[in-house]
Design a protein around this motif. Sequence first.
Motif, mmCIF file in Angstrom:
data_model
loop_
_atom_site.group_PDB
_atom_site.id
_atom_site.type_symbol
_atom_site.label_atom_id
_atom_site.label_comp_id
_atom_site.label_asym_id
_atom_site.label_seq_id
_atom_site.Cartn_x
_atom_site.Cartn_y
_atom_site.Cartn_z
ATOM 1 N N GLY A 227 0.815 -1.212 0.000
ATOM 2 C CA GLY A 227 0.000 0.000 0.000
ATOM 3 C C GLY A 227 0.845 1.257 0.000
ATOM 4 O O GLY A 227 0.514 2.241 -0.680
ATOM 5 N N PHE A 228 1.952 1.234 0.723
ATOM 6 C CA PHE A 228 2.859 2.383 0.720
ATOM 7 C C PHE A 228 3.435 2.638 -0.673
ATOM 8 O O PHE A 228 3.622 3.790 -1.079
ATOM 9 C CB PHE A 228 3.999 2.162 1.708
ATOM 10 N N VAL A 229 3.728 1.565 -1.392
ATOM 11 C CA VAL A 229 4.235 1.720 -2.760
ATOM 12 C C VAL A 229 3.189 2.428 -3.620
ATOM 13 O O VAL A 229 3.519 3.315 -4.428
ATOM 14 C CB VAL A 229 4.590 0.347 -3.361
ATOM 15 N N ALA A 230 1.925 2.064 -3.449
ATOM 16 C CA ALA A 230 0.857 2.718 -4.202
ATOM 17 C C ALA A 230 0.792 4.210 -3.874
ATOM 18 O O ALA A 230 0.627 5.050 -4.777
ATOM 19 C CB ALA A 230 -0.480 2.044 -3.891
ATOM 20 N N VAL A 231 0.930 4.560 -2.604
ATOM 21 C CA VAL A 231 0.915 5.974 -2.215
ATOM 22 C C VAL A 231 2.081 6.713 -2.864
ATOM 23 O O VAL A 231 1.934 7.851 -3.330
ATOM 24 C CB VAL A 231 0.972 6.108 -0.681
ATOM 25 N N HIS A 232 3.252 6.076 -2.902
ATOM 26 C CA HIS A 232 4.431 6.708 -3.483
ATOM 27 C C HIS A 232 4.181 7.096 -4.942
ATOM 28 O O HIS A 232 4.575 8.197 -5.380
ATOM 29 C CB HIS A 232 5.621 5.756 -3.383
ATOM 30 N N TYR A 233 3.545 6.220 -5.697
ATOM 31 C CA TYR A 233 3.346 6.470 -7.123
ATOM 32 C C TYR A 233 2.075 7.252 -7.431
ATOM 33 O O TYR A 233 1.987 7.904 -8.482
ATOM 34 C CB TYR A 233 3.312 5.147 -7.887
ATOM 35 N N LEU A 234 1.075 7.220 -6.561
ATOM 36 C CA LEU A 234 -0.235 7.789 -6.901
ATOM 37 C C LEU A 234 -0.576 9.076 -6.164
ATOM 38 O O LEU A 234 -1.538 9.751 -6.538
ATOM 39 C CB LEU A 234 -1.327 6.750 -6.601
ATOM 40 N N ALA A 235 0.187 9.432 -5.125
ATOM 41 C CA ALA A 235 -0.168 10.613 -4.335
ATOM 42 C C ALA A 235 -0.196 11.883 -5.177
ATOM 43 O O ALA A 235 -1.093 12.724 -5.009
ATOM 44 C CB ALA A 235 0.813 10.773 -3.172
ATOM 45 N N GLU A 236 0.762 12.033 -6.077
ATOM 46 C CA GLU A 236 0.806 13.243 -6.902
ATOM 47 C C GLU A 236 -0.186 13.218 -8.066
ATOM 48 O O GLU A 236 -0.942 14.179 -8.252
ATOM 49 C CB GLU A 236 2.224 13.481 -7.394
ATOM 50 N N PRO A 237 -0.227 12.133 -8.879
ATOM 51 C CA PRO A 237 -1.163 12.171 -10.011
ATOM 52 C C PRO A 237 -2.638 12.070 -9.624
ATOM 53 O O PRO A 237 -3.498 12.664 -10.287
ATOM 54 C CB PRO A 237 -0.736 10.965 -10.863
ATOM 55 N N LEU A 238 -2.980 11.324 -8.561
ATOM 56 C CA LEU A 238 -4.377 11.131 -8.192
ATOM 57 C C LEU A 238 -4.803 11.947 -6.986
ATOM 58 O O LEU A 238 -6.004 12.141 -6.761
ATOM 59 C CB LEU A 238 -4.646 9.646 -7.904
ATOM 60 N N GLY A 239 -3.848 12.406 -6.190
ATOM 61 C CA GLY A 239 -4.164 13.086 -4.947
ATOM 62 C C GLY A 239 -3.927 12.170 -3.766
ATOM 63 O O GLY A 239 -4.036 10.945 -3.869
ATOM 64 N N VAL A 240 -3.601 12.777 -2.634
ATOM 65 C CA VAL A 240 -3.224 11.996 -1.453
ATOM 66 C C VAL A 240 -4.361 11.111 -0.968
ATOM 67 O O VAL A 240 -4.168 9.929 -0.669
ATOM 68 C CB VAL A 240 -2.770 12.937 -0.319
ATOM 69 N N TRP A 241 -5.578 11.656 -0.915
ATOM 70 C CA TRP A 241 -6.675 10.903 -0.303
ATOM 71 C C TRP A 241 -7.057 9.692 -1.149
ATOM 72 O O TRP A 241 -7.345 8.614 -0.599
ATOM 73 C CB TRP A 241 -7.877 11.815 -0.075
ATOM 74 N N TRP A 242 -7.044 9.842 -2.483
ATOM 75 C CA TRP A 242 -7.304 8.691 -3.336
ATOM 76 C C TRP A 242 -6.193 7.646 -3.190
ATOM 77 O O TRP A 242 -6.464 6.441 -3.172
ATOM 78 C CB TRP A 242 -7.431 9.121 -4.800
ATOM 79 N N SER A 243 -4.972 8.111 -3.082
ATOM 80 C CA SER A 243 -3.869 7.155 -2.918
ATOM 81 C C SER A 243 -3.987 6.409 -1.592
ATOM 82 O O SER A 243 -3.693 5.210 -1.511
ATOM 83 C CB SER A 243 -2.520 7.870 -3.013
ATOM 84 N N TYR A 244 -4.452 7.088 -0.550
ATOM 85 C CA TYR A 244 -4.662 6.431 0.743
ATOM 86 C C TYR A 244 -5.753 5.358 0.639
ATOM 87 O O TYR A 244 -5.618 4.259 1.194
ATOM 88 C CB TYR A 244 -5.064 7.456 1.801
ATOM 89 N N LEU A 245 -6.842 5.682 -0.036
ATOM 90 C CA LEU A 245 -7.930 4.717 -0.183
ATOM 91 C C LEU A 245 -7.469 3.484 -0.951
ATOM 92 O O LEU A 245 -7.809 2.344 -0.596
ATOM 93 C CB LEU A 245 -9.127 5.365 -0.890
ATOM 94 N N ILE A 246 -6.701 3.713 -2.000
ATOM 95 C CA ILE A 246 -6.174 2.586 -2.784
ATOM 96 C C ILE A 246 -5.221 1.752 -1.941
ATOM 97 O O ILE A 246 -5.239 0.512 -1.984
ATOM 98 C CB ILE A 246 -5.486 3.104 -4.057
ATOM 99 N N ALA A 247 -4.381 2.419 -1.158
ATOM 100 C CA ALA A 247 -3.442 1.703 -0.289
ATOM 101 C C ALA A 247 -4.187 0.851 0.730
ATOM 102 O O ALA A 247 -3.814 -0.304 0.994
ATOM 103 C CB ALA A 247 -2.525 2.692 0.421
ATOM 104 N N LEU A 248 -5.247 1.403 1.319
ATOM 105 C CA LEU A 248 -6.042 0.639 2.280
ATOM 106 C C LEU A 248 -6.691 -0.566 1.610
ATOM 107 O O LEU A 248 -6.718 -1.668 2.179
ATOM 108 C CB LEU A 248 -7.106 1.536 2.906
ATOM 109 N N ALA A 249 -7.202 -0.367 0.386
ATOM 110 C CA ALA A 249 -7.822 -1.475 -0.345
ATOM 111 C C ALA A 249 -6.804 -2.570 -0.638
ATOM 112 O O ALA A 249 -7.121 -3.769 -0.559
ATOM 113 C CB ALA A 249 -8.428 -0.956 -1.652
ATOM 114 N N ILE A 250 -5.577 -2.174 -0.954
ATOM 115 C CA ILE A 250 -4.529 -3.160 -1.215
ATOM 116 C C ILE A 250 -4.238 -3.969 0.049
ATOM 117 O O ILE A 250 -4.112 -5.202 -0.005
ATOM 118 C CB ILE A 250 -3.247 -2.465 -1.717
#
Length: 280
Positions: A227-250
Motif C-alpha cells: 500500500g505504501f508503494v501505491a501511495v508513493h506512485y499515486l499521491a501526486e497524479p491522483l491526490g493523497v486521499w485517493w492514494s490512501y484509499l487505494i493503499a487501504l484497499a490493497i
Amino acid sequence: MSTLSPEAMFAVSLALKIAMTVSIVVAASVVVERSGPFVGALIASLPTAGGAAMIILALEHSPAFIAESVIGSIIANAVCCVFALSYAVLAQRHGWLVSLAAAYLVWLAGVTLARLVEWNLSGALALSVVLFTATILAGRRFRTDTATVRVKTTAADIAWRASVVTLCVVVVTTASHWIGSFASGAFAFFPVAMGSFFLILHTRVGGPQAASVAAHVQAPLIGLSLGFVAVHYLAEPLGVWWSYLIALAIGVAWNALLWIARRNFQRIVIPAERSESRNP
C-alpha cells in the motif's frame, strides 16, 4: 496547507490515534480469544496509529512530500517485523514487561540505523524483502494453529483494554513532540498499537499464545508495504486521499488473500496429510 494551530493539530492527531488504535486493538484481542492467532494477526496488521499519523501528514504537507515520506514508512514497517519476532522469542520465557521493553529497544535500534542511510524506493523494498523473508522463516517455530479457549468478554474487560491502549498512545504521541525531529519521524510508525495488542494478550492468555500472534503478523504486514508503494506512485497524479484509499484497499485485499489461502490449505492439505499418516 492546514489552517489549524499547532495545538489544535496536536489535539486532532491525538484523538485520531486514540480512536483508531483503541478500536482495532480491542477488537483484535477479542478476535484472538475466539478465533485464534492467525485471524488476530490479520487485524493487528491494519494501520492504526500509523494511519492516523499519515492523515495528519496529509493535512500538513504537499502530495510530493507524502509520496517521499512513505519510503521511510516502508522501512519502519519492515522493522516492525523484527520487533514482532523479538517479542515472540522473548515472550516464551519472560513476562510482558521484559519482552516488550526489549522488543521496543530492538525496533528503535533498527530504525536509528536505517535512518543513517539515504534510501530510495528500490533500496527500501530490497531491505523489506530481506527482513520479511528472514522473520517469516525464523518465526515458524513460534506459530501455532490452535485457537485459544473461548472466554466471555465483559464490558469492564473491554474498558480496561481501551484504557491501557489509550495510555500507550498518549505517552508515545506526547513524547514525540519533545524529542526532536529525527525521533518524531521514527515514532510516526512506532508500533504502539501492536505493542498494546501484545500486552493485552500476554496478560490475558499468556506469553506463548501472544507470541504466536506476533509470529503470524509478518506476512500480513507485506500488504501494508504494498500500500505504501501505491501511495508513493499515486499521491501526486491522483491526490493523497485517493492514494490512501487505494493503499487501504490493497492492504485489505492482501489480508483477504492470505485468509483464503490458509482456508484452502486447511481444507485440502491438512486432511490429506492426516490420511497419509493413518495409512502409511
